[in-house]
Design a protein around this motif. Structure first.
Motif, PDB file in Angstrom:
ATOM      1  N   GLU A 465       0.840  -1.191   0.000  1.00  0.00           N
ATOM      2  CA  GLU A 465       0.000   0.000   0.000  1.00  0.00           C
ATOM      3  C   GLU A 465       0.878   1.245   0.000  1.00  0.00           C
ATOM      4  N   VAL A 466       2.148   1.065  -0.339  1.00  0.00           N
ATOM      5  CA  VAL A 466       3.094   2.179  -0.426  1.00  0.00           C
ATOM      6  C   VAL A 466       2.838   2.924  -1.735  1.00  0.00           C
ATOM      7  N   PRO A 467       2.522   4.214  -1.694  1.00  0.00           N
ATOM      8  CA  PRO A 467       2.163   4.946  -2.912  1.00  0.00           C
ATOM      9  C   PRO A 467       3.164   4.784  -4.057  1.00  0.00           C
ATOM     10  N   ALA A 468       4.447   4.969  -3.778  1.00  0.00           N
ATOM     11  CA  ALA A 468       5.444   4.911  -4.853  1.00  0.00           C
ATOM     12  C   ALA A 468       5.482   3.534  -5.508  1.00  0.00           C
ATOM     13  N   GLN A 469       5.369   2.480  -4.696  1.00  0.00           N
ATOM     14  CA  GLN A 469       5.414   1.128  -5.252  1.00  0.00           C
ATOM     15  C   GLN A 469       4.161   0.825  -6.079  1.00  0.00           C
ATOM     16  N   TYR A 470       3.006   1.258  -5.573  1.00  0.00           N
ATOM     17  CA  TYR A 470       1.758   1.092  -6.333  1.00  0.00           C
ATOM     18  C   TYR A 470       1.829   1.848  -7.654  1.00  0.00           C
ATOM     19  N   MET A 471       2.267   3.102  -7.603  1.00  0.00           N
ATOM     20  CA  MET A 471       2.325   3.948  -8.800  1.00  0.00           C
ATOM     21  C   MET A 471       3.290   3.382  -9.836  1.00  0.00           C
ATOM     22  N   GLU A 472       4.380   2.798  -9.387  1.00  0.00           N
ATOM     23  CA  GLU A 472       5.347   2.213 -10.318  1.00  0.00           C
ATOM     24  C   GLU A 472       4.689   1.127 -11.175  1.00  0.00           C
ATOM     25  N   VAL A 473       3.832   0.319 -10.557  1.00  0.00           N
ATOM     26  CA  VAL A 473       3.166  -0.760 -11.290  1.00  0.00           C
ATOM     27  C   VAL A 473       2.128  -0.214 -12.267  1.00  0.00           C
ATOM     28  N   VAL A 474       1.239   0.669 -11.783  1.00  0.00           N
ATOM     29  CA  VAL A 474       0.172   1.142 -12.676  1.00  0.00           C
ATOM     30  C   VAL A 474       0.726   2.063 -13.761  1.00  0.00           C
ATOM     31  N   ASP A 475       1.846   2.749 -13.486  1.00  0.00           N
ATOM     32  CA  ASP A 475       2.468   3.543 -14.540  1.00  0.00           C
ATOM     33  C   ASP A 475       3.024   2.643 -15.642  1.00  0.00           C
ATOM     34  N   ARG A 476       3.560   1.490 -15.235  1.00  0.00           N
ATOM     35  CA  ARG A 476       4.032   0.544 -16.261  1.00  0.00           C
ATOM     36  C   ARG A 476       2.862   0.007 -17.083  1.00  0.00           C
ATOM     37  N   LEU A 477       1.733  -0.226 -16.443  1.00  0.00           N
ATOM     38  CA  LEU A 477       0.559  -0.684 -17.199  1.00  0.00           C
ATOM     39  C   LEU A 477       0.148   0.356 -18.235  1.00  0.00           C
ATOM     40  N   ALA A 478       0.230   1.636 -17.870  1.00  0.00           N
ATOM     41  CA  ALA A 478      -0.084   2.697 -18.824  1.00  0.00           C
ATOM     42  C   ALA A 478       0.928   2.718 -19.968  1.00  0.00           C
ATOM     43  N   GLU A 479       2.206   2.507 -19.636  1.00  0.00           N
ATOM     44  CA  GLU A 479       3.245   2.452 -20.679  1.00  0.00           C
ATOM     45  C   GLU A 479       3.005   1.272 -21.613  1.00  0.00           C
ATOM     46  N   LYS A 480       2.591   0.151 -21.043  1.00  0.00           N
ATOM     47  CA  LYS A 480       2.309  -1.046 -21.834  1.00  0.00           C
ATOM     48  C   LYS A 480       1.162  -0.769 -22.807  1.00  0.00           C
ATOM     49  N   HIS A 481       0.140  -0.092 -22.325  1.00  0.00           N
ATOM     50  CA  HIS A 481      -0.991   0.241 -23.188  1.00  0.00           C
ATOM     51  C   HIS A 481      -0.553   1.174 -24.309  1.00  0.00           C
ATOM     52  N   ARG A 482       0.261   2.187 -23.985  1.00  0.00           N
ATOM     53  CA  ARG A 482       0.755   3.098 -25.026  1.00  0.00           C
ATOM     54  C   ARG A 482       1.581   2.350 -26.069  1.00  0.00           C
ATOM     55  N   ALA A 483       2.380   1.407 -25.615  1.00  0.00           N
ATOM     56  CA  ALA A 483       3.235   0.650 -26.537  1.00  0.00           C
ATOM     57  C   ALA A 483       2.412  -0.180 -27.519  1.00  0.00           C
ATOM     58  N   SER A 484       1.213  -0.575 -27.112  1.00  0.00           N
ATOM     59  CA  SER A 484       0.387  -1.424 -27.983  1.00  0.00           C
ATOM     60  C   SER A 484      -0.135  -0.665 -29.197  1.00  0.00           C
ATOM     61  N   ARG A 485      -0.036   0.658 -29.203  1.00  0.00           N
ATOM     62  CA  ARG A 485      -0.546   1.455 -30.324  1.00  0.00           C
ATOM     63  C   ARG A 485       0.103   1.076 -31.648  1.00  0.00           C
ATOM     64  N   ASP A 486       1.337   0.614 -31.601  1.00  0.00           N
ATOM     65  CA  ASP A 486       2.044   0.244 -32.830  1.00  0.00           C
ATOM     66  C   ASP A 486       1.788  -1.203 -33.225  1.00  0.00           C
ATOM     67  N   HIS A 487       0.945  -1.890 -32.488  1.00  0.00           N
ATOM     68  CA  HIS A 487       0.678  -3.298 -32.764  1.00  0.00           C
ATOM     69  C   HIS A 487      -0.788  -3.568 -33.093  1.00  0.00           C
ATOM     70  N   VAL A 488      -1.674  -2.610 -32.827  1.00  0.00           N
ATOM     71  CA  VAL A 488      -3.070  -2.772 -33.239  1.00  0.00           C
ATOM     72  C   VAL A 488      -3.166  -2.538 -34.742  1.00  0.00           C
ATOM     73  N   PRO A 489      -4.225  -3.002 -35.395  1.00  0.00           N
ATOM     74  CA  PRO A 489      -4.358  -2.786 -36.843  1.00  0.00           C
ATOM     75  C   PRO A 489      -4.295  -1.303 -37.207  1.00  0.00           C
ATOM     76  N   ALA A 490      -3.530  -0.991 -38.232  1.00  0.00           N
ATOM     77  CA  ALA A 490      -3.373   0.396 -38.678  1.00  0.00           C
ATOM     78  C   ALA A 490      -4.671   0.907 -39.286  1.00  0.00           C
ATOM     79  N   PRO A 491      -4.892   2.212 -39.256  1.00  0.00           N
ATOM     80  CA  PRO A 491      -6.113   2.763 -39.864  1.00  0.00           C
ATOM     81  C   PRO A 491      -6.091   2.619 -41.378  1.00  0.00           C
ATOM     82  N   ILE A 492      -7.265   2.627 -41.965  1.00  0.00           N
ATOM     83  CA  ILE A 492      -7.401   2.688 -43.427  1.00  0.00           C
ATOM     84  C   ILE A 492      -7.538   4.162 -43.802  1.00  0.00           C
ATOM     85  N   ILE A 493      -6.631   4.651 -44.617  1.00  0.00           N
ATOM     86  CA  ILE A 493      -6.639   6.069 -44.996  1.00  0.00           C
ATOM     87  C   ILE A 493      -6.674   6.187 -46.517  1.00  0.00           C
TER      88      ILE A 493
END
Length: 608
Positions: A465-493
């Protein structure tokens, strides 16, 4: 009327609508018409607009034929087949001026219903049935098949094609074969002898569908899950997604049973509710199986708590959302795109999920496979959002392509040897460049055991329940989600030289938007096109938004959810984004987009 005065006959470019009563067997007749046109090599679409009861209420089936492949829903009907006296008045109003109305003339048409500028074609369908068939139920069913024969004559449907389809469908049921053939020829012969044929619009064989198939999105999704290697499904029935699991069961019983032993290599469990269903999927994903569930908006609502668990504990799961009209029970048999925001941020707390948005059954198949790869690569729930129109209607799409060298992307899964070589194993550390840590599967090696936590934990997997330790994990989850942007299907333009605006859309709006942009160009309005196919939005979407001073976002919900997601998740200022919204429950029409774009562009010109 002299031959010079006769209207020009339109070939393979018209639409007709069939108005029936739910529960009278009309689906078989209407499907027969749709498939016959497809087998004649002609681009065609069929939209089934049906009620949410079992029997008795009005139901409609719309068929659009277009040699150019413009098969989005239209409201310009050249022909109406009226089989439901309760909707006669409304059905007659829907036919375009100069159009045709086919009705059952066993009973005279009320004079008050007559309308100038349309042609009424009377065929005594009920009387013909009564004179030909003895069984009351058979009379009801065969009345619909008789109008198939009438339309075959009026529209020039190839009767050899019809004959072949009946032989395929009823080869093991000779009695049904005989009655269906009798009914079709009864209608065909009547039309040939008594009616002017063909009408000023008709069919003519083409070769435009030779490399295509006719399939609905739910079946395509299920087939994709099989090809992806899915072996577990937990589900609870809900319209309009039920047929995903129905089809998956059929495919598994054919392809997931050991031929020598008869042992089934799949597990499909109907849960007590949607929360239980997704719990089964998460458990199976934790154990190493490729697992999924299919549902609709109300089911997603119930699943949200456990979706948060899978997100935080980093467990792969695939959730197929066949969207329908909400809120609450809403209109279960109507289509909408009302779950965009709910799926992107599903569950309480800070959660963001990978979402895929197919536009047709071809993409349902491909994106179904992609969903499992993404779920395991990023160890997270993945939502694939279709809708009722895509899922339950038949679409003409290119034959599915498959790479026999495909290998599932299982992500970072440690083998027994890799675990044994480690001095110590931590579930959430170290992470790779995508923000993903290696996982282990139960039973692989004692050193690979870990405590699966939905409670606060640090990067080593221990409770905190230590704030810094909790934040480190959920911040990585956010980074993981951002990284997936280059792996989802590209738009049709698609870009047009000299364009002055952009149109951005999602999912089943695709065909209507493409057709609208072609029509707008003929009117002097040039616009570029972008269809997003995945969330988080990648850089190509950002670039499209930046390149245009005006972007019109087309979607099927009241609250402009796609536009809201773009505002929240891209650099684009909200003032640049304008909305065209269609949310009444019917598939989008090109005319709605054309009218909306003209109004937006004209308004901006005046303001400028």
């Amino acid at each position: 009327m002299t031959s010079e005065q006769k209207p020009e006959v339109r070939i393979n470019d018209f639409a007709f609508k069939l108005a029936n009563v739910n529960g009278t067997g009309s689906a078989s007749a209407n499907g027969l018409l749709m498939q016959a046109i497809f087998r004649m090599g002609i681009p065609v679409s069929g939209k089934n607009l049906f009620p949410s009861n079992i029997q008795g209420l009005p139901t409609w089936y719309e068929v659009r034929v277009n040699k150019l492949g413009r098969t989005a829903r239209t409201s310009e009907y050249d022909l109406m087949v009226m089989m439901n006296a309760e909707t006669y008045a409304a059905d007659i109003r829907e036919v375009r001026s100069g159009g045709y109305i086919l009705y059952d003339s066993t009973w005279p048409l009320n004079k008050a219903l007559e309308r100038e500028g349309v042609h009424f074609i009377g065929v005594p369908l009920a009387r013909m049935c009564a004179e030909t068939f003895a069984d009351p139920r058979e009379r009801t069913l065969m009345k619909n098949i008789i109008y198939v024969g009438v339309l075959a004559a009026l529209l020039h449907i190839d009767m050899d094609v019809v004959k072949g389809m009946l032989e395929e469908k009823f080869k093991k049921k000779p009695a049904l074969m005989q009655s269906n053939q009798k009914a079709i020829w009864l209608g065909y012969d009547y039309a040939i002898k008594n009616l002017e044929h063909p009408l000023p619009f008709r069919l003519e064989k083409m070769d435009a569908t030779k490399d295509c198939i006719l399939i609905d999105g739910n079946t395509a999704t299920a087939l994709g899950a099989v090809y992806a290697g899915a072996t577990v499904a937990g589900w609870y029935p809900i319209t309009p997604s039920t047929s995903v699991l129905d089809a998956f069961k059929v495919f598994c019983e054919r392809y997931r049973v050991d031929k020598e032993t008869g042992k089934k290599k799949f597990c499909i469990i109907q849960a007590e509710d949607e929360l239980g269903a997704v719990g089964m999927v998460i458990g199976a994903g934790w154990a190493g199986a490729r697992a999924f569930t299919s549902t609709s908006g109300p089911g997603i609502s119930l699943m949200s708590e456990l979706v948060g668990l899978a997100y935080y504990a980093e467990i792969p799961a695939v959730i197929v959302d066949v969207q329908r009209v909400g809120p609450s029970t809403g209109m279960p048999t109507r289509t909408q795109q009302g779950d965009i925001m709910m799926c992107a941020y599903n569950s309480h707390g800070d959660t963001k999920h990978i979402c895929l948005y197919p536009a047709n059954p071809e993409e349902c198949f491909a994106f179904s496979v992609k969903s499992f790869d993404l779920a395991e690569r990023f160890q997270t729930p993945v939502f694939m959002l279709t809708d009722l129109d895509i899922g339950m209607n038949d679409w003409v799409v290119p034959r599915f392509k498959w790479d026999d060298n495909y290998k599932p992307d299982r992500g970072r899964v440690l083998t027994r040897e890799e675990i044994e070589a480690l001095p110590v194993y931590y579930r959430y550390s170290p992470a790779d460049e995508l923000g993903v840590a290696a996982r282990t599967l139960p039973g692989t090696h004692p050193k690979g055991a870990f405590f699966t936590r939905g409670s606060g934990h640090n990067k080593l997997g221990g409770y905190t329940e230590v704030p810094a330790q909790y934040m480190e994990v959920v911040d990585r989850l956010a980074e993981k989600h951002r990284a997936s942007r280059d792996h989802v299907p590209a738009p049709i333009i698609e870009k047009r030289p000299g364009s002055t605006f952009g149109v951005l859309t999602v999912g089943g709006c695709d065909l209507a938007c493409r057709e609208a942009l072609a029509l707008l160009e003929e009117q002097g309005y040039k616009g570029d096109f972008c269809r997003v196919r995945g969330f988080p939005f990648n850089e190509e979407v950002e670039t499209f938004l930046e390149e245009h001073s005006q972007v019109i976002v087309v979607e099927q919900n009241r609250d402009a959810q796609l536009r809201a997601l773009l505002v929240l998740e891209t650099r684009c200022p909200k003032e640049k984004l304008q909305s065209i919204l269609a949310y009444g429950g019917f598939p989008l029409q090109a005319s709605q987009v054309v009218d909306g774009v003209r109004a937006k562009v004209r308004l901006n010109k005046k303001e400028g």
